[in-house]
Design a protein around this motif. Structure first.
Motif, PDB file in Angstrom:
ATOM      1  N   UNK A  87       1.186  -1.174  -0.075  1.00 53.43           N
ATOM      2  CA  UNK A  87      -0.081  -0.312  -0.189  1.00 53.43           C
ATOM      3  C   UNK A  87       1.052   1.006  -0.104  1.00 53.43           C
ATOM      4  N   UNK A  88       1.677   0.852   0.841  1.00 49.37           N
ATOM      5  CA  UNK A  88       2.741   2.246   1.009  1.00 49.37           C
ATOM      6  C   UNK A  88       3.307   2.222  -0.954  1.00 49.37           C
ATOM      7  N   UNK A  89       3.576   1.679  -1.674  1.00 46.64           N
ATOM      8  CA  UNK A  89       4.384   2.032  -2.220  1.00 46.64           C
ATOM      9  C   UNK A  89       3.129   2.334  -3.603  1.00 46.64           C
ATOM     10  N   UNK A  90       2.150   1.431  -3.815  1.00 49.23           N
ATOM     11  CA  UNK A  90       1.037   2.540  -4.424  1.00 49.23           C
ATOM     12  C   UNK A  90       0.432   3.744  -4.405  1.00 49.23           C
ATOM     13  N   UNK A  91       0.770   4.254  -2.777  1.00 52.23           N
ATOM     14  CA  UNK A  91       0.612   5.924  -2.687  1.00 52.23           C
ATOM     15  C   UNK A  91       1.213   5.880  -3.469  1.00 52.23           C
ATOM     16  N   UNK A  92       2.955   5.798  -3.253  1.00 52.80           N
ATOM     17  CA  UNK A  92       3.865   7.071  -3.880  1.00 52.80           C
ATOM     18  C   UNK A  92       4.080   6.604  -5.051  1.00 52.80           C
ATOM     19  N   UNK A  93       3.993   5.277  -6.039  1.00 56.14           N
ATOM     20  CA  UNK A  93       3.209   6.018  -6.916  1.00 56.14           C
ATOM     21  C   UNK A  93       2.088   6.504  -7.763  1.00 56.14           C
ATOM     22  N   UNK A  94       1.033   6.627  -6.864  1.00 51.90           N
ATOM     23  CA  UNK A  94       0.344   7.830  -7.718  1.00 51.90           C
ATOM     24  C   UNK A  94       0.448   9.056  -6.897  1.00 51.90           C
ATOM     25  N   UNK A  95       1.095   9.060  -5.618  1.00 54.53           N
ATOM     26  CA  UNK A  95       1.698  10.527  -5.837  1.00 54.53           C
ATOM     27  C   UNK A  95       2.407  11.576  -6.609  1.00 54.53           C
ATOM     28  N   UNK A  96       3.399  10.321  -6.805  1.00 56.23           N
ATOM     29  CA  UNK A  96       4.611  10.766  -7.808  1.00 56.23           C
ATOM     30  C   UNK A  96       4.213  10.853  -9.180  1.00 56.23           C
ATOM     31  N   UNK A  97       3.377   9.768  -9.245  1.00 58.28           N
ATOM     32  CA  UNK A  97       2.785   9.455 -10.914  1.00 58.28           C
ATOM     33  C   UNK A  97       1.707  10.918 -11.251  1.00 58.28           C
ATOM     34  N   UNK A  98       0.507  11.478 -10.033  1.00 56.31           N
ATOM     35  CA  UNK A  98       0.664  12.873 -10.791  1.00 56.31           C
ATOM     36  C   UNK A  98       0.731  13.930 -10.823  1.00 56.31           C
ATOM     37  N   UNK A  99       1.968  14.285  -9.593  1.00 54.14           N
ATOM     38  CA  UNK A  99       3.401  15.244 -10.014  1.00 54.14           C
ATOM     39  C   UNK A  99       3.564  15.258 -10.843  1.00 54.14           C
ATOM     40  N   UNK A 100       4.097  14.074 -11.958  1.00 48.21           N
ATOM     41  CA  UNK A 100       4.992  14.282 -13.431  1.00 48.21           C
ATOM     42  C   UNK A 100       3.418  14.389 -13.836  1.00 48.21           C
ATOM     43  N   UNK A 101       2.059  14.531 -14.118  1.00 51.37           N
ATOM     44  CA  UNK A 101       1.557  14.645 -15.161  1.00 51.37           C
ATOM     45  C   UNK A 101       1.230  15.487 -14.697  1.00 51.37           C
ATOM     46  N   UNK A 102       0.934  16.986 -14.075  1.00 57.13           N
ATOM     47  CA  UNK A 102       1.040  17.573 -13.727  1.00 57.13           C
ATOM     48  C   UNK A 102      -0.849  17.921 -13.093  1.00 57.13           C
ATOM     49  N   UNK A 103      -1.086  16.462 -12.532  1.00 54.60           N
ATOM     50  CA  UNK A 103      -2.018  16.460 -12.254  1.00 54.60           C
ATOM     51  C   UNK A 103      -2.440  17.300 -11.185  1.00 54.60           C
ATOM     52  N   UNK A 104      -3.205  18.071 -10.152  1.00 56.01           N
ATOM     53  CA  UNK A 104      -3.617  18.675  -8.637  1.00 56.01           C
ATOM     54  C   UNK A 104      -4.322  17.357  -8.356  1.00 56.01           C
TER      55      UNK A 104
END
Ligand code: GZL
Length: 319
Positions: A43-60
């Motif tokens: 779950x920790x890795x899943x959260x990290x993937x979602x947060x870092x991908x949102x940042x990379x994609x310019x998604x708020x």
């Protein structure tokens, strides 16, 4: 005079009113994500993937942690509806009980994306797509590995099972897939099965109870995730037995802790379940906002890692 007026008019209107906005100037997409909790390495890795991908994609990204409680996830979804986010995504902690809040999202015309876990609903218009693993196949992979491992053994092969969160898609489907394979040979018997709620602490506690009740009768542990298996390994060692030898241990996820246990000879195999769903989620969110059609089901491709390959594979692991 007329020409000057037009010019003035032109000069007065903002440039953006006259040209389509370039991508960098467009308002960012707002994604509301209701996460299950922080119960495991996965779950920790899943959260990290979602947060870092949102940042990379310019998604708020608006993010919430439900501490594994459905009522908290429902509250978070309702708050995203009230905030009028562009898209809602979540990993449903259990399969049922979502229709009411998802109808509210539908009525608010906010598209919903399921990630990681599925829901059980008669109305599949309540979500646009489900991005995640095939948990039943993960259970089958675990079962096939055990059947192969015990090929020459006449049995009995007594199995204890640490189930995931009661009512969750991974727990239901990993059990189903595993039993589908082992039922081919009556020597395989699941003698105890109980939930460890996907956590190390609960996995250890339940394995202690299994050991007290069944002791040396136990030949195999099938844990629905690595965290429960790692907790159980501690219990097995404290009972004076050798995990990975006296008791064969099969688990799911393929997190770093599992590779470390396999390299120490204490875990026999981990079936991969990738938490790295962030990039796929962000790409789907952008497609939805761009009005593109997306498939109803996006399955993540996964492998299986027996202890013999752990040391070689470990440097490649991303979670
Ligand atoms: C599987 C995921 C499960 C993991 C556990 O996709 O939902 O939840 O297997 C996690 O580690 O807690």
């Amino acid at each position: 005079m007329k020409r000057r007026t037009v010019l003035v008019a032109m000069a007065a209107a903002p440039l953006s009113a006259m040209l389509p906005l370039p991508a960098f100037a467009q308002k960012p997409i707002v994604l509301g994500f209701a996460q299950v909790g922080a119960e495991s390495e996965w779950r920790t890795a899943n959260t990290e993937s979602i947060k870092s991908s949102a940042k990379d994609a310019g998604i708020d990204l608006k993010f919430s942690d439900a501490q594994q409680k459905q009522e908290n996830q429902i509250k978070a979804i309702r708050s995203y509806i009230a905030q009028k986010v562009d898209v809602i995504a979540f990993s449903p902690v259990v399969e049922t009980g979502w229709d009411t809040v998802l109808v509210e999202a539908k009525n608010a015309k906010i598209p919903v994306v399921l990630t990681d876990r599925a829901i059980s609903s008669k109305d599949d218009t309540l979500y646009v797509t489900f991005i995640g693993s095939d948990f039943t196949e993960e259970g089958r992979k675990a079962g096939r590995w055990l059947v192969e491992k015990e090929k020459g053994n006449p049995g009995p092969v007594n199995i204890v099972e640490l189930q995931g969160t009661v009512g969750s898609a991974p727990a239901i489907d990993r059990k189903k897939g595993f039993e589908e394979i082992i039922k081919s040979d009556p020597k395989f018997k699941i003698i105890r099965s109980q939930t460890g709620d996907f956590t190390r602490a609960k996995g250890k506690e339940v394995m202690e109870a299994f050991l007290k009740a069944e002791g040396k009768k136990i030949n195999v542990l099938y844990a629905h995730n690595d965290d429960m298996a790692i907790g159980a390994i501690q219990a097995i060692e404290e009972a004076g037995m050798k995990p990975g030898k006296d008791i064969i241990i099969i688990s799911v996820d393929g997190v770093k802790g599992a590779f470390e246990a396999m390299m120490a000879g204490k875990l026999n195999v981990s079936v991969e379940c990738s938490p790295l769903l962030g990039p796929q989620l962000m790409s789907v969110v952008k497609d939805i906002k761009a009005g593109k059609s997306v498939p109803k089901r996006i399955v993540t491709q996964e492998s299986i890692f027996p202890m013999e390959v752990a040391a070689k594979e470990f440097p490649n692991r991303k979670y």
